[in-house]
Design an enzyme around this catalytic site. Structure first.
Site, PDB file in Angstrom:
ATOM      1  N   CYS A  30     -78.071 -19.812 -14.284  1.00  0.00           N
ATOM      2  CA  CYS A  30     -79.168 -20.795 -14.198  1.00  0.00           C
ATOM      3  C   CYS A  30     -78.938 -21.771 -13.042  1.00  0.00           C
ATOM      4  CB  CYS A  30     -79.241 -21.525 -15.540  1.00  0.00           C
ATOM      5  SG  CYS A  30     -80.289 -22.991 -15.543  1.00  0.00           S
ATOM      6  N   CYS A  33     -79.217 -25.472 -13.917  1.00  0.00           N
ATOM      7  CA  CYS A  33     -78.044 -25.880 -14.703  1.00  0.00           C
ATOM      8  C   CYS A  33     -76.912 -26.299 -13.770  1.00  0.00           C
ATOM      9  CB  CYS A  33     -77.569 -24.744 -15.606  1.00  0.00           C
ATOM     10  SG  CYS A  33     -78.755 -24.252 -16.865  1.00  0.00           S
TER      11      CYS A  33
END
Length: 105
Positions: A30, A33
């Site tokens: 991600c 993230c």
């Protein structure tokens, strides 16, 4: 620096913690993230009474389901074993501090 937690350590590290705990639900693949991780580190550093932990949703699917994580990064603030605030997506530090105002001191 964030501590990695698992299903086995979540209760002790988060639910039973005397401190306010920021839980970052994330995954290695991600991009957002990875963007928000240093921001969360800065936030935890600025608030020494707060503990920062990370939950890898790929490895800990049970925790992701239990806390209804449908999109990541999902950031949840726990106090006294309960979710007191949450937000989705990578955000700048100022936005996170405003969102979690009153919970980080």
């Amino acid at each position: 620096m964030a501590t990695d937690v698992t299903t086995a350590t979540f209760d002790a590290e988060v639910l039973e913690s005397e401190q306010t705990v920021i839980v970052d639900f994330w995954a290695a693949w991600c991009g957002p993230c990875r963007q928000v991780a240093p921001v969360l580190d800065q936030l935890a550093e600025a608030h020494p009474n707060v503990k920062l932990v990370k939950v890898d949703i790929d490895a800990e699917m049970d925790l992701a389901m239990k806390y209804q994580v449908t999109s990541i990064p999902a950031i949840k603030v726990f106090q006294g074993g309960e979710v007191k605030a949450e937000t989705l997506g990578a955000q700048p530090r100022g936005a996170l501090e405003k969102k979690f105002e009153g919970l980080l001191d």
